[in-house]
Write an enzyme that holds these catalytic residues in place. Sequence first.
Site, PDB file in Angstrom:
ATOM      1  N   LYS A  37       3.136 -16.699 -20.830  1.00  0.00           N
ATOM      2  CA  LYS A  37       3.020 -18.087 -21.290  1.00  0.00           C
ATOM      3  C   LYS A  37       1.885 -18.848 -20.618  1.00  0.00           C
ATOM      4  O   LYS A  37       1.374 -19.817 -21.161  1.00  0.00           O
ATOM      5  CB  LYS A  37       4.342 -18.833 -21.099  1.00  0.00           C
ATOM      6  CG  LYS A  37       4.786 -19.029 -19.665  1.00  0.00           C
ATOM      7  CD  LYS A  37       6.186 -19.662 -19.620  1.00  0.00           C
ATOM      8  CE  LYS A  37       6.694 -19.838 -18.210  1.00  0.00           C
ATOM      9  NZ  LYS A  37       6.052 -20.915 -17.475  1.00  0.00           N
ATOM     10  N   ARG A  38       1.505 -18.402 -19.380  1.00  0.00           N
ATOM     11  CA  ARG A  38       0.374 -19.052 -18.708  1.00  0.00           C
ATOM     12  C   ARG A  38      -0.945 -18.629 -19.347  1.00  0.00           C
ATOM     13  O   ARG A  38      -1.033 -17.618 -20.046  1.00  0.00           O
ATOM     14  CB  ARG A  38       0.327 -18.644 -17.236  1.00  0.00           C
ATOM     15  CG  ARG A  38       1.477 -19.120 -16.382  1.00  0.00           C
ATOM     16  CD  ARG A  38       1.272 -18.617 -14.961  1.00  0.00           C
ATOM     17  NE  ARG A  38       2.416 -18.865 -14.115  1.00  0.00           N
ATOM     18  CZ  ARG A  38       2.600 -19.965 -13.402  1.00  0.00           C
ATOM     19  NH1 ARG A  38       1.672 -20.918 -13.429  1.00  0.00           N
ATOM     20  NH2 ARG A  38       3.685 -20.127 -12.666  1.00  0.00           N
ATOM     21  N   HIS A 449      -4.509   3.603  21.110  1.00  0.00           N
ATOM     22  CA  HIS A 449      -4.579   2.599  22.178  1.00  0.00           C
ATOM     23  C   HIS A 449      -6.000   2.051  22.273  1.00  0.00           C
ATOM     24  O   HIS A 449      -6.959   2.824  22.230  1.00  0.00           O
ATOM     25  CB  HIS A 449      -4.200   3.232  23.520  1.00  0.00           C
ATOM     26  CG  HIS A 449      -4.365   2.294  24.681  1.00  0.00           C
ATOM     27  ND1 HIS A 449      -3.471   1.285  24.944  1.00  0.00           N
ATOM     28  CD2 HIS A 449      -5.344   2.211  25.627  1.00  0.00           C
ATOM     29  CE1 HIS A 449      -3.878   0.626  26.024  1.00  0.00           C
ATOM     30  NE2 HIS A 449      -5.012   1.166  26.451  1.00  0.00           N
TER      31      HIS A 449
END
Length: 470
Positions: A37-38, A449
């Site tokens: 619908k948009r 690390h």
Amino acid sequence: MDSANMFDLVVIGAGPGGYVCAIKAAQLGAKVAIVEKRATYGGTCLNVGCIPSKALLHISELYNQAVCDFDKMGIVAPKISHDIGQMMKFKNGVIEDNAKGISFLFKKYGVDTFQGHAKIISPSEISISSGDKKVQTVHAQSIVIATGSEVSPLAGVEIDEKRILSSTGALELSEVPRHLVVVGAGVIGLELSSVWSRLGTKVTCIEFLPRILAGMDEEIANNFQRILKKQGFEFRLGHKVTSIKSHDTGLVVNVEAASGGDIIPIEADYALIAIGRRPYTEGLGLEELHIEMTKTGQIVTDNTYATNIKGIYAIGDAIAGPMLAHKAEEDGVIVAEILAGQSGSIHYDRIPSVVYTAPEIASVGKTEEELKEAKIDYKKGKFNFIANGRAKAVGHTEGFVKVLSCAASDRVLGVHIIGANAGELIAEATLLLEFAGSSEDLARTIHAHPTLSEALKEAALDTFSQPLHS
């Protein structure tokens, strides 16, 4: 019957669940159409939710770091300021680029698109009404409802998106509020108020419950509330808003204790209503078809996402389960596979959730409260980021990692993180839960690390042995 309007599958809604479902079904060989619908694709998440809020959170966090932290690191930037117009332009550009990406994928995989409001006429027919009053009908062997959710209203308060805002309006402000009252201390309210707090807004959160972030691990939530208070947030927990009155210069938000009592008026220039979301199914024709729904408006489905009407399925926020974009996406993939004759499943108890504030919060699996309620014996390992070398190096030492494992089997049952990049770190924990890993599996996995992920390893060590760095 026009064969051009006949499909194997029609998906209603082009949000994360809908567009992913349509693409996956097309990849599996189906003739697929999607109705939205948009004017743009991506649903609430892309247009007025997840994506624009993360853009503004990122911008405001960078600004806050520049103001508060640059001088500590030897970066001299004497005239830091912000430009709200440019911020909104950047955010809108992010939305536009992502929407274009979805449009490209539809074309790539041959998904037909229709713009307009869909109504299901029968288990094989959908009428589509567009803005020019044109109505067309498409036919499908299967229909998937992926219409998402909408903002839950606050009784007696009208959201005008001018002074009284929903999450949509809070993403479109043209000025930095002086004082923003947020009704609801959940994920949406805390994320959006964080954006404006970093830019100088005074934030007051009103929450009906006696705690923030209901449903999340309580130790994490309590720790986060302390951090937000240091950032300038004010909280009125166990309180409710009785009314919001507008006047010439702003608002008066009337608040009282959840149990009742004297009215406390709070002056503000904006109020954000963020008390949750509800399924959006308006105008779909579900009542006429007698599709079964819960009292709270969710569509009832079985474990194949099928409704009680043969040929009609539903996914995402429209059905049970957490209202999260990534949950909707997985729903969409699985129903597409099922419709193609394959099998698929999703474990809703292993879906990660993230609060994209600073620090971030991320969780997967059971909380301590849930384990206690279920009378499950568990072990708890915890490691603070202040003892992590990388966290110290980048100046993000707030927070901790918590690992919860079964006392008998050592299988990890839940992982909860508050700290920098928690939303990325939680993926490792989610994978561990998906493969039923133990805390020892996590602790004995070599982590690079220095990285923040080492805190996960140390927290896992703490469940069955002893952390190395605390």
